[in-house]
Write an enzyme that holds these catalytic residues in place. Structure first.
Site, PDB file in Angstrom:
ATOM      1  N   ASP A 146     -10.635  62.820  70.133  1.00  0.00           N
ATOM      2  CA  ASP A 146     -11.319  63.135  71.383  1.00  0.00           C
ATOM      3  C   ASP A 146     -12.722  63.639  71.043  1.00  0.00           C
ATOM      4  O   ASP A 146     -13.124  63.666  69.864  1.00  0.00           O
ATOM      5  CB  ASP A 146     -10.492  64.101  72.259  1.00  0.00           C
ATOM      6  CG  ASP A 146     -10.535  65.549  71.783  1.00  0.00           C
ATOM      7  OD1 ASP A 146     -11.111  65.831  70.700  1.00  0.00           O
ATOM      8  OD2 ASP A 146      -9.993  66.417  72.491  1.00  0.00           O
TER       9      ASP A 146
ATOM     10  N   CYS B  73      -8.552  66.212  67.084  1.00  0.00           N
ATOM     11  CA  CYS B  73      -9.152  66.819  68.272  1.00  0.00           C
ATOM     12  C   CYS B  73      -9.674  68.187  67.857  1.00  0.00           C
ATOM     13  O   CYS B  73      -9.825  68.433  66.653  1.00  0.00           O
ATOM     14  CB  CYS B  73      -8.165  66.858  69.443  1.00  0.00           C
ATOM     15  SG  CYS B  73      -6.748  67.956  69.249  1.00  0.00           S
TER      16      CYS B  73
ATOM     17  N   THR C 204      -8.352  71.232  67.827  1.00  0.00           N
ATOM     18  CA  THR C 204      -7.379  71.940  66.985  1.00  0.00           C
ATOM     19  C   THR C 204      -6.420  71.006  66.260  1.00  0.00           C
ATOM     20  O   THR C 204      -5.715  71.447  65.349  1.00  0.00           O
ATOM     21  CB  THR C 204      -6.516  72.862  67.851  1.00  0.00           C
ATOM     22  OG1 THR C 204      -5.864  72.045  68.848  1.00  0.00           O
ATOM     23  CG2 THR C 204      -7.344  73.935  68.540  1.00  0.00           C
TER      24      THR C 204
ATOM     25  N   HIS D 108      16.378  63.186  52.891  1.00  0.00           N
ATOM     26  CA  HIS D 108      15.236  63.022  53.806  1.00  0.00           C
ATOM     27  C   HIS D 108      15.513  61.919  54.833  1.00  0.00           C
ATOM     28  O   HIS D 108      15.178  62.051  56.004  1.00  0.00           O
ATOM     29  CB  HIS D 108      13.972  62.694  53.025  1.00  0.00           C
ATOM     30  CG  HIS D 108      13.556  63.794  52.099  1.00  0.00           C
ATOM     31  ND1 HIS D 108      13.486  65.112  52.492  1.00  0.00           N
ATOM     32  CD2 HIS D 108      13.192  63.769  50.790  1.00  0.00           C
ATOM     33  CE1 HIS D 108      13.101  65.852  51.466  1.00  0.00           C
ATOM     34  NE2 HIS D 108      12.916  65.073  50.419  1.00  0.00           N
TER      35      HIS D 108
END
Ligand code: RB5
Length: 147
Positions: free
Chosen positions: A8, A65, A67, A134
């Site tokens: 963004d 973005c 954060t 996993h």
């Protein structure tokens, strides 16, 4: 490697630098935008990159973005996506090795550019640690998509 990348407005500068770095290293990059600082909505860019990953059009996706939080949340809403938000290279290594993350999220406001570049390089160059423990957990992750 073929990589999808998007951001963004809050991470436009980092995307520009990271695309340049990856291209210089010889990676093929599909840049999904955004392309300037004009305000946009991060879910739209998470969706564009996630769709490339799910379709198999790229090997891995990278989203950014302010954060990294919002865009990782959005990416993880898409079926088949395992997006890890990383703030250091240990997280980047382990999210590939243990979670087989197919997308990486970063925050321009929370992570320095040199660290961000190291995170991207670690993420792109680390393989999943194939192994029953996993794989079993990743299957359980995907089973949650049906809840
Ligand atoms: C955009 O202003 C900002 O909210 C976004 O970049 C991100 O930090 C959201 O998680």
């Amino acid at each position: 490697m073929k990589l999808g990348i998007g951001c963004d407005h809050g991470a436009y500068e980092y995307k520009t630098e990271i695309v340049e770095m990856l291209q210089e290293q010889g990676h093929e990059v599909i840049d999904c935008g955004c392309y300037d600082r004009k305000s946009v909505d991060y879910p739209d860019y998470a969706e564009k990159v996630a769709n490339l990953v799910v379709a198999g059009d790229v090997d891995l996706g990278i989203v950014m973005c302010g954060t990294g939080i919002g865009i990782s949340m959005a990416a993880n809403k898409i079926k088949g996506i395992r997006c890890g938000l990383c703030t250091n290279t240990t997280m980047a290594r382990l999210t590939r090795e243990h979670n087989d993350a197919n997308m990486l999220a970063l925050g321009q406001r929370t992570t320095g550019i040199e660290v961000a570049k190291d995170i991207v390089n670690t993420f792109v160059n680390t393989e999943f640690s194939y192994g029953e423990r996993h794989q079993k957990r990743i299957k359980k992750l995907h089973d949650l998509e049906e809840c």
